[in-house]
Motif scaffolding. Structure first.
Motif, PDB file in Angstrom:
ATOM      1  N   ALA A 279       0.765  -1.236  -0.009  1.00 40.98           N
ATOM      2  CA  ALA A 279       0.088   0.134  -0.150  1.00 40.98           C
ATOM      3  C   ALA A 279       0.704   1.300   0.014  1.00 40.98           C
ATOM      4  CB  ALA A 279      -0.772  -0.164   1.359  1.00 40.98           C
ATOM      5  N   LEU A 280       2.020   1.081   0.830  1.00 42.62           N
ATOM      6  CA  LEU A 280       2.857   2.355   0.791  1.00 42.62           C
ATOM      7  C   LEU A 280       3.740   2.493  -0.593  1.00 42.62           C
ATOM      8  CD1 LEU A 280       4.531   2.003   4.169  1.00 42.62           C
ATOM      9  CD2 LEU A 280       2.451   3.617   3.624  1.00 42.62           C
ATOM     10  N   ARG A 281       3.959   1.506  -1.283  1.00 37.17           N
ATOM     11  CA  ARG A 281       4.493   1.399  -2.478  1.00 37.17           C
ATOM     12  C   ARG A 281       3.801   2.052  -3.718  1.00 37.17           C
ATOM     13  NH1 ARG A 281       6.033  -3.867  -1.397  1.00 37.17           N
ATOM     14  NH2 ARG A 281       8.094  -4.103  -0.342  1.00 37.17           N
ATOM     15  N   ASP A 282       2.522   1.505  -3.517  1.00 35.46           N
ATOM     16  CA  ASP A 282       1.627   2.007  -4.683  1.00 35.46           C
ATOM     17  C   ASP A 282       1.182   3.417  -4.685  1.00 35.46           C
ATOM     18  OD1 ASP A 282      -0.089   2.047  -6.590  1.00 35.46           O
ATOM     19  OD2 ASP A 282      -1.530   0.731  -5.893  1.00 35.46           O
ATOM     20  N   PRO A 283       1.580   4.503  -5.740  1.00 38.07           N
ATOM     21  CA  PRO A 283       1.382   5.786  -5.595  1.00 38.07           C
ATOM     22  C   PRO A 283      -0.328   6.024  -5.605  1.00 38.07           C
ATOM     23  CG  PRO A 283       2.864   5.164  -7.331  1.00 38.07           C
ATOM     24  CD  PRO A 283       2.430   4.047  -6.918  1.00 38.07           C
ATOM     25  N   GLY A 284      -1.072   5.098  -6.143  1.00 39.19           N
ATOM     26  CA  GLY A 284      -2.524   5.165  -6.272  1.00 39.19           C
ATOM     27  C   GLY A 284      -3.253   4.437  -5.349  1.00 39.19           C
ATOM     28  N   SER A 285      -2.654   4.092  -4.068  1.00 39.37           N
ATOM     29  CA  SER A 285      -3.201   3.639  -3.006  1.00 39.37           C
ATOM     30  C   SER A 285      -4.160   4.541  -2.382  1.00 39.37           C
ATOM     31  CB  SER A 285      -2.457   2.976  -1.744  1.00 39.37           C
ATOM     32  OG  SER A 285      -1.644   1.985  -2.280  1.00 39.37           O
ATOM     33  N   PRO A 286      -5.517   4.404  -1.815  1.00 39.37           N
ATOM     34  CA  PRO A 286      -6.074   5.208  -1.190  1.00 39.37           C
ATOM     35  C   PRO A 286      -5.629   5.577  -0.024  1.00 39.37           C
ATOM     36  CG  PRO A 286      -7.491   3.254  -1.936  1.00 39.37           C
ATOM     37  CD  PRO A 286      -6.085   3.076  -2.118  1.00 39.37           C
ATOM     38  N   ALA A 287      -6.159   6.928   0.559  1.00 35.99           N
ATOM     39  CA  ALA A 287      -5.535   7.419   1.731  1.00 35.99           C
ATOM     40  C   ALA A 287      -5.660   6.639   2.784  1.00 35.99           C
ATOM     41  CB  ALA A 287      -5.955   8.783   2.053  1.00 35.99           C
ATOM     42  N   GLU A 288      -7.095   5.996   2.980  1.00 37.25           N
ATOM     43  CA  GLU A 288      -7.472   5.005   4.315  1.00 37.25           C
ATOM     44  C   GLU A 288      -6.381   3.952   4.189  1.00 37.25           C
ATOM     45  OE1 GLU A 288     -10.534   4.357   1.038  1.00 37.25           O
ATOM     46  OE2 GLU A 288      -9.309   6.094   1.842  1.00 37.25           O
ATOM     47  N   TYR A 308       9.984   3.963   2.572  1.00 42.04           N
ATOM     48  CA  TYR A 308       8.496   4.118   1.833  1.00 42.04           C
ATOM     49  C   TYR A 308       7.735   4.921   2.742  1.00 42.04           C
ATOM     50  CZ  TYR A 308       9.903   0.155  -0.701  1.00 42.04           C
ATOM     51  OH  TYR A 308      10.693  -0.823  -1.635  1.00 42.04           O
ATOM     52  N   ILE A 309       7.950   4.981   3.992  1.00 42.79           N
ATOM     53  CA  ILE A 309       7.300   5.870   4.986  1.00 42.79           C
ATOM     54  C   ILE A 309       7.872   7.379   4.871  1.00 42.79           C
ATOM     55  CG2 ILE A 309       6.819   6.438   7.419  1.00 42.79           C
ATOM     56  CD1 ILE A 309       6.876   3.574   8.071  1.00 42.79           C
ATOM     57  N   GLY A 310       9.357   7.376   4.630  1.00 39.81           N
ATOM     58  CA  GLY A 310       9.927   8.627   4.427  1.00 39.81           C
ATOM     59  C   GLY A 310       9.308   9.323   3.082  1.00 39.81           C
ATOM     60  N   ALA A 311       9.027   8.352   2.328  1.00 39.28           N
ATOM     61  CA  ALA A 311       8.444   9.001   0.737  1.00 39.28           C
ATOM     62  C   ALA A 311       7.124   9.707   1.085  1.00 39.28           C
ATOM     63  CB  ALA A 311       8.512   7.989  -0.186  1.00 39.28           C
ATOM     64  N   ARG A 312       6.318   8.645   1.886  1.00 35.28           N
ATOM     65  CA  ARG A 312       5.011   9.315   2.386  1.00 35.28           C
ATOM     66  C   ARG A 312       4.893  10.545   2.951  1.00 35.28           C
ATOM     67  NH1 ARG A 312       0.695   7.526  -0.966  1.00 35.28           N
ATOM     68  NH2 ARG A 312       1.041   5.342  -1.562  1.00 35.28           N
ATOM     69  N   ALA A 313       6.153  10.993   3.575  1.00 36.10           N
ATOM     70  CA  ALA A 313       6.131  11.981   4.462  1.00 36.10           C
ATOM     71  C   ALA A 313       5.939  13.436   3.429  1.00 36.10           C
ATOM     72  CB  ALA A 313       7.343  12.342   5.237  1.00 36.10           C
ATOM     73  N   ALA A 314       6.380  13.413   2.318  1.00 34.69           N
ATOM     74  CA  ALA A 314       6.441  14.322   1.189  1.00 34.69           C
ATOM     75  C   ALA A 314       4.946  14.313   0.568  1.00 34.69           C
ATOM     76  CB  ALA A 314       7.765  14.170   0.386  1.00 34.69           C
ATOM     77  N   SER A 315       3.904  13.653   0.972  1.00 35.03           N
ATOM     78  CA  SER A 315       2.522  13.541   0.380  1.00 35.03           C
ATOM     79  C   SER A 315       1.855  14.812   0.134  1.00 35.03           C
ATOM     80  CB  SER A 315       1.774  12.531   1.072  1.00 35.03           C
ATOM     81  OG  SER A 315       0.392  12.532   0.638  1.00 35.03           O
ATOM     82  N   ASP A 316       1.141  14.982  -0.618  1.00 31.41           N
ATOM     83  CA  ASP A 316       0.421  16.178  -0.893  1.00 31.41           C
ATOM     84  C   ASP A 316      -0.695  16.134   0.270  1.00 31.41           C
ATOM     85  OD1 ASP A 316       2.005  17.362  -2.844  1.00 31.41           O
ATOM     86  OD2 ASP A 316       0.758  16.210  -4.594  1.00 31.41           O
TER      87      ASP A 316
END
Length: 634
Positions: A279-288, A308-316
């Protein structure tokens, strides 16, 4: 001066207690341990091992997967027509052994192939692999088509013996006698005959290796992973599922289908981690789904997820970015506590070895004033006792190790008594000559071992009860071998303490230590006490060698690596004082492990030695000065 020394003792003792207890309490309190195991007869409630909302990652219906691997070199999960129970195509199970330690697996952690080999060798119902003559000829054939037919036949055989043959074939360990049509697995212990699952005396040079091509290798990987993930043994399933954590080739639908039927709680947690990583790898994963994955990793540490958590820290998405930053903060805090505990534990295990070696030296040095440079060789001989008994008792390493404890004490004690009677006795009150004589004895003993045994190191087998790891939390584990060594150190220390405090020999040793002349005037045979003291000190050194054999290879130079450290322990703690030796050994061991990451192993030893020199200049008698009746009467 005395008040300052008492303060130093108190601070040292408090430091040891705090470093032993605080990291474990902090790590235990901040890490969420896995739920207790559940019965194999009923699947657990999924909500028990995953945060609320994360169950939707595993809500899909079971799907079928394809068994064709020839066109998929990366072994990516794919949909197909066959049920997952018979033809799952999973990433390589060989990754399990490398990923198991970092993924929080149970203490029974072993290589999957080894476990299958062991279970196959102990399968009394089948007695080994049974192949038809045509299948045996196909497997022994050099033709690719014939080997394909043999592999298909083995895949249809659900026995552990067939799995062991497939593993040996994949790893290049399968050997064949083409005339007798018998198959063997080449292992470090020797050849295992698959027809009997026992060691064989056949010469490996007379056998031929059964080879495979890349396509067959890919098919074997898929088949073996299918066997391991669906194996009835939960330990094998745990390790196989651990090997998938961090892999980018895992199809979430296949994992979801396996999760719905899985009953083991640890395997379910591994599957949930795999789904969360996907889920963290997939850019299209729903926010929930992403938020549920982050919540899971806040509860269960997983090193593979940090990137992958570090990459999500820069999420919009502000909610996702905030949750990712919080998860990284929690993980960093927990990993710091885990690293601190591991440093303390390794320091404690090193300190335990130093205490074991230093106890014997403290006894002889304190009573006789002898600088025994051959003390390290007593440690080495004790380690060789383990190797010798395991050689005489093949297949029973545990019994040999336990028996080696009294044998090493008696053997090295008698050698120490002989040294005292023939050499040391004539050199009392001549410390320089004693040092040179014992150093010469150490060289003689080393050369004798090299001539009589070998100059090469000998490996000692670790018994089953000392193998594996104890997992305190998802990511916090300690090895059983070091735990046993720490416990053995405490046992020996208490035993020697009781001997010196509660026996007649101990009373005489303390009397001679405090004032030899007065003890002789009171009727104590100081010559006998000297001999018994040297026997006791050498025997304890031999038992230290037994413990050391479980941490390193046994060789003629084993004792020389620890003789300087053991002298530092005795001098720092207080010559002849057991409590000083105990506390000094633990302090030096832990200080060494705390300094190594900062300055390197060599610089850490130099800094410790400089620190001890400065301390001895201020307090020449060490942490716990030996009581001297003669000095107090002057």
């Amino acid at each position: 001066m005395k008040f300052g020394l008492k303060i130093v003792r108190l601070v040292s003792l408090l430091w040891v207690v705090m470093t032993l207890t605080w990291p474990l309490a902090a790590a235990w309190g901040q890490s969420s341990p896995e739920p207790a195991g559940v019965s194999e007869s009923a699947a657990p409630d999924q909500s028990q091992s995953s945060p609320e909302g994360f169950s939707q990652l595993a809500a899909a219906e079971p799907v079928a997967v394809s068994s064709q691997a020839e066109t998929e070199p990366d072994l990516v999960f794919s949909s197909g027509t066959n049920p997952p129970q018979t033809s799952s195509q999973l990433p390589s199970g060989q990754a399990a052994s490398s990923a198991a330690e970092s993924s929080g697996q149970p203490p029974e952690l072993l290589n999957v192939a080894d476990q299958i080999d062991q279970s196959a060798s102990s399968d009394s119902s089948s007695g080994g692999l049974v192949l038809t003559e045509s299948a045996a000829k196909s497997l022994a054939s050099s033709k690719v088509a014939d080997r394909d037919e043999a592999i298909t036949s083995l895949n249809a055989d659900p026995s552990d013996a067939a799995t062991a043959v497939l593993k040996s074939l994949l790893e290049g360990r399968l050997m064949v006698d083409r005339q007798a049509l018998k198959f063997y697995s080449l292992t470090p212990e020797g050849l295992i005959d698959f027809s009997t699952m026992t060691l064989s005396e056949v010469d490996p040079s007379s056998l031929k290796k059964v080879g495979i091509n890349n396509r067959q290798r890919e098919g074997l990987v898929a088949s073996i992973n299918n066997r391991t993930l669906l194996n009835p043994n939960p330990v094998i399933r745990r390790q196989a599922s651990a090997g998938l954590i961090g892999s980018a080739d895992v199809d979430s639908q296949v994992i979801e289908s396996l999760l719905t039927s899985e009953t083991d709680q640890r395997v379910r947690l591994n599957y949930q981690k795999i789904l969360a990583l996907n889920a963290l790898r997939d850019p299209g994963s729903p926010a929930e789904k992403v938020l549920a994955a982050l919540e899971l990793f806040r509860q269960h540490l997983t090193r593979e997820a940090a990137e992958y958590i570090g990459a999500r820290a820069a999420s919009d998405d502000p909610a996702v970015a905030s949750a990712a930053l919080e998860t990284l903060r929690v993980m960093d805090n927990k990993f710091q506590h885990i690293a601190l505990f591991e440093t303390v534990f390794f320091g404690l295990s090193l300190g335990s070895v130093l205490v074991l070696i230093g106890i014997g030296l403290a006894i002889t040095f304190g009573v006789m004033g002898v600088i025994n440079m051959a003390h390290g060789e007593m440690v080495m001989l004790g380690a060789y006792c383990v190797w010798g008994l395991q050689t005489l008792m093949p297949g029973r390493p545990g019994a040999a190790l336990i028996l080696a404890i009294p044998v090493s004490f008696v053997a090295t004690g008698l050698i120490g008594g002989l040294i005292e009677r023939t050499v040391i006795r004539y050199l009392y009150d001549r410390p320089l000559e004693t040092l040179l004589a014992t150093y010469g004895l150490s060289l003689i003993i080393q050369q004798a071992v090299k001539i009589l045994i070998s100059s090469n190191n000998r490996s000692v087998e670790t018994p089953a009860f000392m193998s594996g790891m104890l997992f305190l939390t998802d990511q916090l584990s300690v090895t059983f071998s070091r735990l046993y060594i720490v416990g053995f150190c405490f046992f020996v220390f208490v035993l020697i303490l009781l001997i010196t405090q509660k026996t007649r020999l101990g009373l005489e040793i303390r009397a001679v230590t405090q004032n030899r002349d007065v003890a002789q005037a009171m009727g104590v045979n100081s010559s006998r006490v000297d001999t018994m003291t040297f026997i006791l000190g050498s025997g304890v050194a031999g038992m230290a060698g037994v413990a050391l054999s479980q941490l390193t290879n046994v060789g003629p130079n084993l004792g020389q690596s620890y003789i300087v450290d053991s002298f530092m322990v005795v001098v720092f703690g207080g010559v002849g004082n057991l409590w000083g030796t105990f506390l000094g050994g633990l302090l030096i061991g832990m200080a060494n492990k705390f300094l190594e990451p900062l300055n390197g192993a060599i610089m850490a030893k130099i800094l410790i030695m400089v620190g001890i020199i400065l301390f001895i200049q201020r307090h020449p008698s060490g942490l716990f000065p030996q009581k001297d009746r003669g000095a107090s009467l002057k």
